[in-house]
Design an enzyme around this catalytic site. Structure first.
Site, PDB file in Angstrom:
ATOM      1  N   SER A   1       3.159 -15.238  -4.999  1.00 31.51           N
ATOM      2  CA  SER A   1       2.666 -14.498  -5.731  1.00 31.51           C
ATOM      3  C   SER A   1       1.216 -15.084  -6.214  1.00 31.51           C
ATOM      4  O   SER A   1      -0.212 -14.579  -6.247  1.00 31.51           O
ATOM      5  CB  SER A   1       2.442 -13.230  -6.277  1.00 31.51           C
ATOM      6  OG  SER A   1       3.294 -12.288  -4.837  1.00 31.51           O
TER       7      SER A   1
ATOM      8  N   TYR B   1       1.605  -2.277  -6.742  1.00 25.43           N
ATOM      9  CA  TYR B   1       1.879  -3.916  -6.133  1.00 25.43           C
ATOM     10  C   TYR B   1       2.402  -3.733  -5.232  1.00 25.43           C
ATOM     11  O   TYR B   1       3.609  -3.023  -4.732  1.00 25.43           O
ATOM     12  CB  TYR B   1       2.876  -4.003  -6.858  1.00 25.43           C
ATOM     13  CG  TYR B   1       2.974  -6.174  -6.509  1.00 25.43           C
ATOM     14  CD1 TYR B   1       1.509  -6.829  -7.692  1.00 25.43           C
ATOM     15  CD2 TYR B   1       3.019  -6.807  -6.006  1.00 25.43           C
ATOM     16  CE1 TYR B   1       1.746  -8.241  -7.355  1.00 25.43           C
ATOM     17  CE2 TYR B   1       3.206  -8.279  -5.509  1.00 25.43           C
ATOM     18  CZ  TYR B   1       2.546  -8.561  -6.852  1.00 25.43           C
ATOM     19  OH  TYR B   1       1.745 -10.012  -6.013  1.00 25.43           O
ATOM     20  N   SER B   2       1.603  -4.232  -3.848  1.00 24.98           N
ATOM     21  CA  SER B   2       1.335  -4.213  -2.259  1.00 24.98           C
ATOM     22  C   SER B   2       1.010  -5.241  -1.156  1.00 24.98           C
ATOM     23  O   SER B   2       0.081  -5.734  -1.143  1.00 24.98           O
ATOM     24  CB  SER B   2       1.572  -2.722  -1.882  1.00 24.98           C
ATOM     25  OG  SER B   2       1.704  -2.690   0.262  1.00 24.98           O
ATOM     26  N   ASN B   3       2.169  -5.941  -1.039  1.00 20.40           N
ATOM     27  CA  ASN B   3       1.937  -7.047  -0.148  1.00 20.40           C
ATOM     28  C   ASN B   3       1.076  -6.797   0.760  1.00 20.40           C
ATOM     29  O   ASN B   3       0.851  -7.971   1.642  1.00 20.40           O
ATOM     30  CB  ASN B   3       3.515  -7.989   0.009  1.00 20.40           C
ATOM     31  CG  ASN B   3       4.009  -8.762  -1.145  1.00 20.40           C
ATOM     32  OD1 ASN B   3       3.635  -9.681  -2.065  1.00 20.40           O
ATOM     33  ND2 ASN B   3       5.380  -9.224  -1.531  1.00 20.40           N
TER      34      ASN B   3
ATOM     35  N   GLY C   1       5.045 -15.395  -9.825  1.00 19.06           N
ATOM     36  CA  GLY C   1       4.778 -15.144  -8.523  1.00 19.06           C
ATOM     37  C   GLY C   1       6.556 -15.383  -8.195  1.00 19.06           C
ATOM     38  O   GLY C   1       7.379 -15.949  -8.571  1.00 19.06           O
TER      39      GLY C   1
END
Length: 350
Positions: A46, A141-143, A290
């Site tokens: 990330s 939190y969202s990809n 990440g």
């Protein structure tokens, strides 16, 4: 490293007046016991979001994107996109479901790690779930947000995100060993470590942990295509030290846009990190962590001390289903007094 089951790590700490420390520890390959090197390439998970977010913010500076424009101005197929702003995608407050939290998706990662995922497939998983909350109402939190931001960059510029990142970030900063590979390319440039994980993707969801019973296994060749604009980049410790300073100081952005980027919202009760526009504040250490199966990274910069800290590890999750680079960063921050209240940086997501 022994406690967390970390085979190898590469560490760079540059704190003027205190220390300049670059080292590699442990092994990059448990079958050969070969040592990692400072030139090793790692998947950085990330931390990729900081690259994608920077490209979006550069387009804001250029007048091609408005931070408070609705997503529907750029992408027509996002559910509720007329009420979600670009800023909310960047700050993880859109409410869009995180596709990488879907149990069925994680089961697919375990069953077929070589599968190539397209952004359309990932977004379809997200859209099959109702939003977590109305846009702007909270943090989650969202990809999914990052995948959409990558699409916006490509829509506005007409170019592939990987090419825009190279032109806008990697080349100007002379980050010659940093790249966003094509989705269908699971390779890592040499030299590189093997990447390991404990447990399964499904087994580490929702607070469960099957790391110990399943044990450690090699996932180097698993496809990272499901991460894309959210987590697909590859880099080295020295490139990331360059990036730590450039990211936190806004070297590639206008002062006004960097100020917007550094408006942090809480991600939970203290001492939870603050989250800005695809950037994190770990109690004064500005950067991002990440993780994806096989690798975990921490990149941070302390403006008051001009100090950069970069940790690269060749395992994720670790033996306790945690992020070992974050744990090592905590030890370094405490030892050097880089933050006022020493604590372990809590990952905001993978």
């Amino acid at each position: 490293m022994a406690e967390l089951g970390v085979p190898g790590a590469v560490v760079l700490v540059d704190a003027p007046g205190q220390c300049l420390w670059e080292t590699s520890l442990g092994t990059r390959d448990v079958t050969t016991n070969a040592s990692p090197t400072l030139g090793d390439h790692f998947r950085v998970g990330s931390v990729t979001k900081t690259f994608t977010g920077t490209a979006v913010l550069q387009l804001v500076d250029e007048g091609s994107i408005g931070l408070d424009d609705p997503v529907s101005k750029y992408l027509a197929d996002v559910p509720g996109g007329e009420a979600i702003t670009v800023r909310e995608l960047l700050q993880m407050s859109s409410g869009l479901y995180n596709y990488s939290e879907d149990p069925g998706f994680n089961a697919s990662l375990d069953a077929n790690p070589a599968r190539i995922w397209s952004p359309d497939e990932l977004l379809a998983i997200a859209y099959a779930h109702p939003p977590d909350f109305p846009p702007g109402a909270a943090f989650h939190y969202s990809n999914t947000n990052s995948i959409l931001l990558g699409r916006i960059v490509e829509t506005v510029t007409g170019n592939a995100l990987r090419d825009e990142l190279r032109r806008r970030i990697f080349e100007p900063l002379h980050m010659r060993d940093t790249m966003l590979p094509a989705l269908a390319d699971p390779s890592i440039p040499d030299p590189h470590p093997r990447g390991y994980m404990y447990g399964t993707n499904v087994g580490t969801l929702a607070g469960s942990c099957d790391a110990e019973p399943v044990g450690r296994h090699d996932v180097t060749d698993a496809s990272p295509s499901w991460t894309g604009a959210a987590g697909g980049a590859i880099s080295t410790v020295r490139d990331l030290a360059t990036w730590a300073r450039a990211l936190a100081t806004g070297r590639l952005l206008s002062a006004a846009t960097q100020a917007e980027r550094l408006r942090f919202m809480p991600t939970g009760p203290p001492p939870a990190p603050g989250y800005g526009l695809h950037i994190t504040n770990f109690s004064g250490i500005i950067g991002h962590d990440g993780a994806l199966p096989g690798f975990q990274t921490f990149v941070g910069y302390v403006p008051e001390k001009d100090a950069a800290v970069v940790i690269l590890t060749d395992v994720y999750p670790d033996l306790h289903c945690g992020g070992p680079a974050d744990a090592i960063a905590r030890i370094i921050a405490a030892t050097l007094g880089l933050i006022s209240v020493p604590q372990e940086p809590e990952p905001v997501g993978n």
